[in-house]
Write an enzyme that holds these catalytic residues in place. Structure first.
Site, PDB file in Angstrom:
ATOM      1  N   ARG A  12      83.492  42.779 -58.456  1.00 26.54           N
ATOM      2  CA  ARG A  12      83.135  41.503 -59.094  1.00 26.54           C
ATOM      3  C   ARG A  12      81.690  41.535 -59.604  1.00 26.54           C
ATOM      4  O   ARG A  12      81.409  41.075 -60.705  1.00 26.54           O
ATOM      5  CB  ARG A  12      83.332  40.321 -58.144  1.00 26.54           C
ATOM      6  CG  ARG A  12      84.802  40.000 -57.889  1.00 26.54           C
ATOM      7  CD  ARG A  12      84.961  38.870 -56.922  1.00 26.54           C
ATOM      8  NE  ARG A  12      84.296  39.242 -55.658  1.00 26.54           N
ATOM      9  CZ  ARG A  12      83.936  38.378 -54.728  1.00 26.54           C
ATOM     10  NH1 ARG A  12      84.136  37.095 -54.881  1.00 26.54           N
ATOM     11  NH2 ARG A  12      83.372  38.802 -53.624  1.00 26.54           N
ATOM     12  N   ASN A  30      88.288  37.104 -56.720  1.00 25.68           N
ATOM     13  CA  ASN A  30      89.303  37.803 -55.936  1.00 25.68           C
ATOM     14  C   ASN A  30      90.500  36.887 -55.746  1.00 25.68           C
ATOM     15  O   ASN A  30      90.340  35.672 -55.573  1.00 25.68           O
ATOM     16  CB  ASN A  30      88.763  38.180 -54.558  1.00 25.68           C
ATOM     17  CG  ASN A  30      87.798  39.341 -54.600  1.00 25.68           C
ATOM     18  OD1 ASN A  30      87.739  40.085 -55.563  1.00 25.68           O
ATOM     19  ND2 ASN A  30      87.035  39.502 -53.536  1.00 25.68           N
TER      20      ASN A  30
END
Length: 85
Positions: A12, A30
């Site tokens: 990320r 996520n």
């Protein structure tokens, strides 16, 4: 949608840094199933470059098995690129 070993490996953060490099707005998060979801807006040429680099230049610990890409002309009007928790 990105599938593979993409959680717990800095994916990320890498995605956010890459989106900032290509002047994209949106977010990354996520999912409970182990995948990562990305929403990104910007110029088509910048989005294409972002996706290519994302496929080939992730962290050495991440492994992308599959990317599912959906496109839309509808803009959400994001003002930056964020990591959603």
């Amino acid at each position: 949608m990105v599938r593979g070993k993409v959680q717990g490996v800095g994916f990320r953060f890498f995605t956010q840094q890459l989106a900032n490099k290509y002047h994209l707005d949106g977010w990354v998060r996520n999912l409970h199933d182990g995948n990562v979801e990305i929403h990104a807006e910007g110029k088509n040429s910048e989005l294409d470059a972002f996706l290519e680099k994302l496929k080939s230049g992730t962290s050495p610990f991440a492994h992308i098995e599959q990317m599912i890409i959906n496109t839309s002309d509808e803009l959400k009007g994001y003002s930056s690129f964020k990591i959603k928790y």
